[in-house]
Design a protein around this motif. Structure first.
Motif, PDB file in Angstrom:
ATOM      1  N   SER A   1      -4.642   9.030   3.207  1.00 53.21           N
ATOM      2  CA  SER A   1      -5.334   8.103   2.305  1.00 53.21           C
ATOM      3  C   SER A   1      -4.356   7.067   1.783  1.00 53.21           C
ATOM      4  O   SER A   1      -3.170   7.331   1.612  1.00 53.21           O
ATOM      5  N   GLY A   2      -4.888   5.866   1.547  1.00 57.76           N
ATOM      6  CA  GLY A   2      -4.048   4.786   1.068  1.00 57.76           C
ATOM      7  C   GLY A   2      -4.562   4.206  -0.225  1.00 57.76           C
ATOM      8  O   GLY A   2      -5.766   4.236  -0.499  1.00 57.76           O
ATOM      9  N   THR A   3      -3.649   3.692  -1.025  1.00 57.86           N
ATOM     10  CA  THR A   3      -3.988   3.026  -2.277  1.00 57.86           C
ATOM     11  C   THR A   3      -3.273   1.687  -2.296  1.00 57.86           C
ATOM     12  O   THR A   3      -2.039   1.638  -2.167  1.00 57.86           O
ATOM     13  N   LEU A   4      -4.053   0.616  -2.455  1.00 58.29           N
ATOM     14  CA  LEU A   4      -3.454  -0.713  -2.531  1.00 58.29           C
ATOM     15  C   LEU A   4      -2.739  -0.889  -3.867  1.00 58.29           C
ATOM     16  O   LEU A   4      -3.194  -0.387  -4.884  1.00 58.29           O
TER      17      LEU A   4
ATOM     18  N   ALA B   1      -6.275   2.189   2.938  1.00 54.06           N
ATOM     19  CA  ALA B   1      -7.044   2.124   1.687  1.00 54.06           C
ATOM     20  C   ALA B   1      -8.476   1.695   2.010  1.00 54.06           C
ATOM     21  O   ALA B   1      -8.708   0.850   2.856  1.00 54.06           O
ATOM     22  N   LYS B   2      -9.426   2.314   1.316  1.00 53.56           N
ATOM     23  CA  LYS B   2     -10.831   1.986   1.550  1.00 53.56           C
ATOM     24  C   LYS B   2     -11.396   1.222   0.397  1.00 53.56           C
ATOM     25  O   LYS B   2     -11.070   1.306  -0.696  1.00 53.56           O
TER      26      LYS B   2
ATOM     27  N   GLU C   1       0.834  -1.202   0.000  1.00 49.72           N
ATOM     28  CA  GLU C   1       0.000   0.000   0.000  1.00 49.72           C
ATOM     29  C   GLU C   1       0.874   1.260   0.000  1.00 49.72           C
ATOM     30  O   GLU C   1       1.906   1.292   0.664  1.00 49.72           O
TER      31      GLU C   1
ATOM     32  N   ALA D   1      -4.673  -3.844   3.684  1.00 52.09           N
ATOM     33  CA  ALA D   1      -4.711  -2.373   3.736  1.00 52.09           C
ATOM     34  C   ALA D   1      -4.764  -1.850   5.161  1.00 52.09           C
ATOM     35  O   ALA D   1      -5.424  -2.417   6.025  1.00 52.09           O
TER      36      ALA D   1
END
Length: 192
Positions: free
Chosen positions: A176-179, A191-192, A164, A188
């Motif tokens: 904010s997270g991005t896989l 990440a949502k 992530e 994660a």
């Protein structure tokens, strides 16, 4: 004529001194050689002892500097500045910040606090690693409010797998997270 007389008197004086101290030059040279060797050995021993003492003092000073500057506490955990060595481990080429932490501490609030108030303390480090002590961790490029999360290799201080990317936006107060592609959603943190 005066010069010749002085030379003859000087040569005569040398002969008298040579006879008074034992005679022939071979004996004098042979006797002097062991004394010179002993003197050289003593000088070498002193030089070696001085070198060892200087090296020990330098090591103690380096350790003291490391202890004073190495450990500090911040919103994410205890930070140690560590030497970054070249590929063969013979020369220091920089330094990195190591943080011992846990997943409980890695909250949105603590990440925002760290990047707003504390990250600039480590801007001279080449990078920052956060070891979560559970086989996972973060890698942070110095000065960037962006973390990469994944499987942490504690021996090499790197991520073996990247799961992530987390962006910390201190202006808007968000994290904010991005896989990464192919990573399961249960890996994660943000990440949502």
């Amino acid at each position: 004529m005066k010069k010749r007389t002085m030379l003859v008197i000087g040569a005569a004086a040398l002969v008298v001194v040579a006879l008074a101290t034992g005679g022939d030059e071979e004996t004098t040279t042979e006797e002097a050689a062991p004394q010179e060797v002993v003197a050289e050995e003593e000088a070498t021993e002193v030089t070696e002892e001085e070198t060892v003492v200087e090296e020990e003092a330098a090591e103690e000073e380096a350790v003291e500097e490391e202890v004073v500057a190495a450990e500090s506490e911040n919103a994410l955990g205890e930070v140690e500045m560590r030497p970054l060595m070249n590929g063969v481990g013979t020369e220091q080429i920089g330094e990195y910040a190591y943080v011992a932490s846990s997943k409980d501490v890695i909250t949105e609030e603590n990440l925002l606090s760290f990047f707003e108030n504390e990250a600039d303390k480590y801007e001279d480090a080449n990078y920052l690693v956060i070891d979560l002590k559970d086989g996972t961790g973060f890698s942070v490029i110095s000065g960037m409010p962006m973390l990469t999360y994944g499987v942490f290799n504690a021996e090499e201080m790197t991520l073996k797998e990247q799961w992530e990317t987390i962006i910390v936006d201190t202006d808007s107060g968000t994290v904010s997270g991005t896989l990464h592609d192919g990573v399961a959603a249960d890996k994660a943190l943000f990440a949502k």
